[in-house]
Design a protein around this motif. Structure first.
Motif, PDB file in Angstrom:
ATOM      1  N   LEU A   3    -106.061 -76.014  75.654  1.00  0.00           N
ATOM      2  CA  LEU A   3    -105.921 -75.352  74.360  1.00  0.00           C
ATOM      3  C   LEU A   3    -104.450 -75.182  73.980  1.00  0.00           C
ATOM      4  CD1 LEU A   3    -108.681 -72.598  74.693  1.00  0.00           C
ATOM      5  CD2 LEU A   3    -108.736 -74.600  73.188  1.00  0.00           C
ATOM      6  N   ALA A   4    -103.633 -74.804  74.960  1.00  0.00           N
ATOM      7  CA  ALA A   4    -102.204 -74.630  74.689  1.00  0.00           C
ATOM      8  C   ALA A   4    -101.553 -75.962  74.325  1.00  0.00           C
ATOM      9  CB  ALA A   4    -101.518 -74.011  75.900  1.00  0.00           C
ATOM     10  N   TYR A   5    -101.923 -77.019  75.048  1.00  0.00           N
ATOM     11  CA  TYR A   5    -101.352 -78.335  74.759  1.00  0.00           C
ATOM     12  C   TYR A   5    -101.847 -78.867  73.415  1.00  0.00           C
ATOM     13  CZ  TYR A   5     -99.225 -82.805  76.104  1.00  0.00           C
ATOM     14  OH  TYR A   5     -98.432 -83.926  76.174  1.00  0.00           O
ATOM     15  N   PHE A   6    -103.083 -78.524  73.066  1.00  0.00           N
ATOM     16  CA  PHE A   6    -103.630 -78.851  71.746  1.00  0.00           C
ATOM     17  C   PHE A   6    -102.717 -78.281  70.659  1.00  0.00           C
ATOM     18  CE2 PHE A   6    -105.999 -77.572  68.010  1.00  0.00           C
ATOM     19  CZ  PHE A   6    -106.832 -78.644  67.727  1.00  0.00           C
ATOM     20  N   MET A   7    -102.355 -77.002  70.788  1.00  0.00           N
ATOM     21  CA  MET A   7    -101.480 -76.377  69.793  1.00  0.00           C
ATOM     22  C   MET A   7    -100.082 -76.978  69.838  1.00  0.00           C
ATOM     23  SD  MET A   7    -103.420 -74.458  68.114  1.00  0.00           S
ATOM     24  CE  MET A   7    -102.040 -74.059  67.042  1.00  0.00           C
ATOM     25  N   ASN A   8     -99.622 -77.320  71.039  1.00  0.00           N
ATOM     26  CA  ASN A   8     -98.305 -77.940  71.201  1.00  0.00           C
ATOM     27  C   ASN A   8     -98.218 -79.225  70.382  1.00  0.00           C
ATOM     28  OD1 ASN A   8     -96.640 -80.127  72.767  1.00  0.00           O
ATOM     29  ND2 ASN A   8     -95.769 -78.176  73.447  1.00  0.00           N
ATOM     30  N   GLN A   9     -99.215 -80.080  70.518  1.00  0.00           N
ATOM     31  CA  GLN A   9     -99.193 -81.369  69.835  1.00  0.00           C
ATOM     32  C   GLN A   9     -99.476 -81.227  68.341  1.00  0.00           C
ATOM     33  OE1 GLN A   9     -98.286 -84.420  71.412  1.00  0.00           O
ATOM     34  NE2 GLN A   9     -97.616 -82.804  72.785  1.00  0.00           N
ATOM     35  N   ALA A  10    -100.371 -80.302  67.984  1.00  0.00           N
ATOM     36  CA  ALA A  10    -100.659 -80.076  66.569  1.00  0.00           C
ATOM     37  C   ALA A  10     -99.414 -79.575  65.846  1.00  0.00           C
ATOM     38  CB  ALA A  10    -101.807 -79.079  66.416  1.00  0.00           C
ATOM     39  N   ASP A  11     -98.729 -78.601  66.448  1.00  0.00           N
ATOM     40  CA  ASP A  11     -97.529 -78.056  65.816  1.00  0.00           C
ATOM     41  C   ASP A  11     -96.425 -79.103  65.733  1.00  0.00           C
ATOM     42  OD1 ASP A  11     -98.931 -75.741  65.716  1.00  0.00           O
ATOM     43  OD2 ASP A  11     -97.558 -74.543  66.921  1.00  0.00           O
ATOM     44  N   ARG A  12     -96.287 -79.935  66.762  1.00  0.00           N
ATOM     45  CA  ARG A  12     -95.240 -80.948  66.751  1.00  0.00           C
ATOM     46  C   ARG A  12     -95.518 -82.024  65.698  1.00  0.00           C
ATOM     47  NH1 ARG A  12     -94.017 -83.825  72.298  1.00  0.00           N
ATOM     48  NH2 ARG A  12     -93.828 -81.623  72.879  1.00  0.00           N
ATOM     49  N   GLN A  13     -96.788 -82.383  65.525  1.00  0.00           N
ATOM     50  CA  GLN A  13     -97.143 -83.436  64.574  1.00  0.00           C
ATOM     51  C   GLN A  13     -97.178 -82.939  63.138  1.00  0.00           C
ATOM     52  OE1 GLN A  13     -97.224 -86.504  65.117  1.00  0.00           O
ATOM     53  NE2 GLN A  13     -98.061 -87.249  63.173  1.00  0.00           N
ATOM     54  N   LEU A  14     -97.237 -81.632  62.950  1.00  0.00           N
ATOM     55  CA  LEU A  14     -97.439 -81.072  61.620  1.00  0.00           C
ATOM     56  C   LEU A  14     -96.361 -81.514  60.636  1.00  0.00           C
ATOM     57  CD1 LEU A  14     -99.104 -79.239  59.825  1.00  0.00           C
ATOM     58  CD2 LEU A  14     -97.823 -77.279  60.709  1.00  0.00           C
ATOM     59  N   TYR A  15     -95.120 -81.544  61.078  1.00  0.00           N
ATOM     60  CA  TYR A  15     -94.037 -81.942  60.173  1.00  0.00           C
ATOM     61  C   TYR A  15     -94.239 -83.370  59.667  1.00  0.00           C
ATOM     62  CZ  TYR A  15     -89.393 -83.271  58.526  1.00  0.00           C
ATOM     63  OH  TYR A  15     -88.356 -83.740  57.769  1.00  0.00           O
ATOM     64  N   SER A  16     -94.671 -84.277  60.555  1.00  0.00           N
ATOM     65  CA  SER A  16     -94.887 -85.660  60.136  1.00  0.00           C
ATOM     66  C   SER A  16     -95.989 -85.758  59.089  1.00  0.00           C
ATOM     67  CB  SER A  16     -95.246 -86.530  61.346  1.00  0.00           C
ATOM     68  OG  SER A  16     -94.178 -86.567  62.268  1.00  0.00           O
ATOM     69  N   VAL A  17     -97.028 -84.934  59.245  1.00  0.00           N
ATOM     70  CA  VAL A  17     -98.160 -84.980  58.313  1.00  0.00           C
ATOM     71  C   VAL A  17     -97.742 -84.550  56.911  1.00  0.00           C
ATOM     72  CG1 VAL A  17    -100.415 -83.961  57.798  1.00  0.00           C
ATOM     73  CG2 VAL A  17     -99.878 -84.679  60.128  1.00  0.00           C
ATOM     74  N   VAL A  18     -96.897 -83.520  56.820  1.00  0.00           N
ATOM     75  CA  VAL A  18     -96.494 -83.006  55.507  1.00  0.00           C
ATOM     76  C   VAL A  18     -95.074 -83.447  55.145  1.00  0.00           C
ATOM     77  CG1 VAL A  18     -98.013 -81.014  55.768  1.00  0.00           C
ATOM     78  CG2 VAL A  18     -95.621 -80.815  56.470  1.00  0.00           C
ATOM     79  N   GLN A  19     -94.569 -84.443  55.872  1.00  0.00           N
ATOM     80  CA  GLN A  19     -93.175 -84.864  55.733  1.00  0.00           C
ATOM     81  C   GLN A  19     -92.836 -85.278  54.297  1.00  0.00           C
ATOM     82  OE1 GLN A  19     -90.869 -87.210  58.886  1.00  0.00           O
ATOM     83  NE2 GLN A  19     -91.668 -88.825  57.584  1.00  0.00           N
ATOM     84  N   LYS A  20     -93.716 -86.029  53.650  1.00  0.00           N
ATOM     85  CA  LYS A  20     -93.428 -86.491  52.293  1.00  0.00           C
ATOM     86  C   LYS A  20     -93.328 -85.324  51.325  1.00  0.00           C
ATOM     87  CE  LYS A  20     -94.889 -89.900  48.854  1.00  0.00           C
ATOM     88  NZ  LYS A  20     -95.907 -90.921  48.496  1.00  0.00           N
ATOM     89  N   GLN A  21     -94.228 -84.336  51.466  1.00  0.00           N
ATOM     90  CA  GLN A  21     -94.187 -83.168  50.585  1.00  0.00           C
ATOM     91  C   GLN A  21     -92.935 -82.334  50.828  1.00  0.00           C
ATOM     92  OE1 GLN A  21     -96.751 -84.405  52.238  1.00  0.00           O
ATOM     93  NE2 GLN A  21     -98.720 -83.705  51.429  1.00  0.00           N
ATOM     94  N   VAL A  22     -92.560 -82.170  52.107  1.00  0.00           N
ATOM     95  CA  VAL A  22     -91.347 -81.427  52.437  1.00  0.00           C
ATOM     96  C   VAL A  22     -90.124 -82.141  51.857  1.00  0.00           C
ATOM     97  CG1 VAL A  22     -89.871 -80.620  54.325  1.00  0.00           C
ATOM     98  CG2 VAL A  22     -92.343 -80.420  54.520  1.00  0.00           C
ATOM     99  N   GLN A  23     -90.092 -83.462  52.014  1.00  0.00           N
ATOM    100  CA  GLN A  23     -88.970 -84.253  51.509  1.00  0.00           C
ATOM    101  C   GLN A  23     -88.809 -84.073  49.997  1.00  0.00           C
ATOM    102  OE1 GLN A  23     -89.348 -88.452  52.294  1.00  0.00           O
ATOM    103  NE2 GLN A  23     -87.269 -88.925  51.650  1.00  0.00           N
ATOM    104  N   GLN A  24     -89.911 -84.125  49.264  1.00  0.00           N
ATOM    105  CA  GLN A  24     -89.854 -83.964  47.817  1.00  0.00           C
ATOM    106  C   GLN A  24     -89.482 -82.546  47.415  1.00  0.00           C
ATOM    107  OE1 GLN A  24     -93.784 -85.294  46.733  1.00  0.00           O
ATOM    108  NE2 GLN A  24     -93.211 -87.466  46.705  1.00  0.00           N
ATOM    109  N   ALA A  25     -90.049 -81.562  48.117  1.00  0.00           N
ATOM    110  CA  ALA A  25     -89.798 -80.163  47.750  1.00  0.00           C
ATOM    111  C   ALA A  25     -88.353 -79.754  48.005  1.00  0.00           C
ATOM    112  CB  ALA A  25     -90.746 -79.255  48.535  1.00  0.00           C
ATOM    113  N   LEU A  26     -87.773 -80.258  49.095  1.00  0.00           N
ATOM    114  CA  LEU A  26     -86.421 -79.855  49.463  1.00  0.00           C
ATOM    115  C   LEU A  26     -85.360 -80.871  49.037  1.00  0.00           C
ATOM    116  CD1 LEU A  26     -87.044 -78.355  53.031  1.00  0.00           C
ATOM    117  CD2 LEU A  26     -87.209 -77.260  50.790  1.00  0.00           C
ATOM    118  N   GLY A  27     -85.769 -81.982  48.419  1.00  0.00           N
ATOM    119  CA  GLY A  27     -84.826 -82.975  47.934  1.00  0.00           C
ATOM    120  C   GLY A  27     -84.063 -83.695  49.034  1.00  0.00           C
TER     121      GLY A  27
END
Length: 420
Positions: A18-42
């Protein structure tokens, strides 16, 4: 009739999964929303890749420190505080407003928290599992696939419906809740009578590892593997949103992870299930299987960037995932075969730290390729990295492993693991 109690060694795997599940989910999260973050922050493409590169580089610096502390302090407490730290940093990422704050919180703070988890958790599993080591580590390793897929689906959906900030708040809060649930259940393995005196100076540990060529090759191969994996995880969701695929953020986030992680799960369980039995007759089998698995990944990586068919990309992701899973099942079990138990956390920290140092170059390298050339060419070129790693592992299996393994068999096995 009394219920049969689950042995703590396997309850431990459940909590660490369970802990490793959260580790990988949190680490991958930026890649998943990367395009939106890039646009929002310029952010530019290179700045976007820099966020991932700094995170991985910071983990590379901290993991050796985490490994040495894992051989000296309570591993269970290190795991819990690590989970709390990276979850809090993930939650705070939702409050960032620009590149500097994103790097400070998402890259540096998250990295310091995550760096302490893997050496302590993997070494703790090694203490509780000896005869079931590959199987236990394979089950634990499978959490990364479920974590990445769940994050790809849930993180992308939340970001599309409510905004990217909410994705970080939800995943960070879930990790903090998990800490509360685990706090009283996670414990260290009982120590052998002489274990308290077994702690050695850092220099002694470094010299012991430097005299183990197989361990050095395993670290180099993991560096190559991490470089490829970090590059794929960082840019695949974005890649699927570009021409000719044009997927939505939700579809790209899910599909970039689903096929890869599904077949990785199958590969890691298959690899863990059979290697524990086969190494009894052929001790070098783990290293040989790792080399073969990486070699078979290379054609899939080439196809990933060379095709314009979405289903061919999915097929390549599945093949890449399956063979990568076979490799993942044997990474740390192979290292334990040639290193003393009292050095396990230190060895993992150094090996993982080196691999993350190499892997940290991948996000920004693929960002530069995307900005100045084309992203698909970067994916195809990653296959050559796996060919180099594969050849190194085959050389180690035949040339170095027999003597390193034989020497390590003279080390005493901690009494806490005898029942496993």
């Amino acid at each position: 009739m009394t219920k049969k109690k689950i042995p703590y060694a396997w309850e431990l795997i459940a909590w660490l999964w369970l802990a490793y599940f959260m580790n990988q989910a949190d680490r991958q999260l930026y890649s998943v929303v990367q395009k939106q973050v890039q646009q929002a922050l310029g952010l530019t493409d290179i700045q976007t890749g820099l966020v991932g590169t700094v995170l991985i580089a910071a983990m590379a610096v901290m993991m050796p420190v985490a490994g040495f502390l894992g051989d000296r302090l309570s591993r269970s407490r290190i795991i819990l505080w690590s989970l709390l730290a990276w979850s809090a940093a993930t939650l705070l990422t939702g409050f960032t407003t620009g590149l500097v704050s994103l790097i400070l919180i998402r890259s540096l703070a998250t990295a310091v928290g995550e760096a302490f988890f893997v050496p302590a958790a993997t070494a703790l599993i090694g203490e509780f599992h000896v005869r079931t080591r590959s199987q236990a580590l394979a089950i634990y390793q499978s959490a990364q696939y479920f974590g990445a897929v769940s994050c790809g689906l849930a993180g992308g959906w939340v970001a599309q419906r409510y905004g990217w900030k909410h994705s970080f708040w939800i995943f960070g809060g879930a990790g903090i809740l998990l800490v509360a649930l685990m706090w009283r259940r996670l414990k260290d393995a009982p120590k052998a009578p002489r274990a308290a005196a077994a702690v050695e100076p850092v220099g002694v540990v470094l010299r012991a590892l430097a005299r183990t060529p197989t361990a050095l090759v395993l670290a180099a191969a993991l560096g190559c593997s991490t470089f490829v994996n970090m590059g794929c995880l960082a840019w695949m969701p974005t890649y699927l949103q570009l021409e000719p695929f044009n997927l939505s953020p939700v579809s790209a986030g899910f599909n970039s992870m689903f096929y890869y992680q599904l077949f990785s799960f199958a590969g890691v369980l298959l690899g863990g299930r059979f290697t524990d039995k086969l190494v009894v007759r052929r001790p070098a089998f783990r290293v040989e299987l790792s080399g073969a698995a990486l070699l078979l990944c290379a054609p899939a990586l080439y196809l990933m960037g060379a095709t314009h068919s979405l289903w061919a990309v999915y097929a390549a992701l599945g093949a890449f995932g399956f063979f990568r899973g076979l490799y993942d099942a044997n990474i740390y079990a192979s290292l334990f075969d040639v290193t003393a138990p009292r050095h396990h956390s230190s060895a993992i920290g150094l090996m993982a730290g080196f691999s993350f140092a190499i892997g940290s170059l991948a996000p920004i390298a693929l960002g530069a390729i995307k900005q100045y050339h084309a992203l698909h060419a970067g994916f195809s070129a990653l296959g050559a990295v796996y060919v180099v790693a594969s050849l190194a592992l085959f050389v180690a299996a035949r040339g170095f492993f027999p003597s390193d393994f034989s020497r390590n068999q003279q080390q005493p096995i901690p009494s806490a693991t005898q029942k496993q």
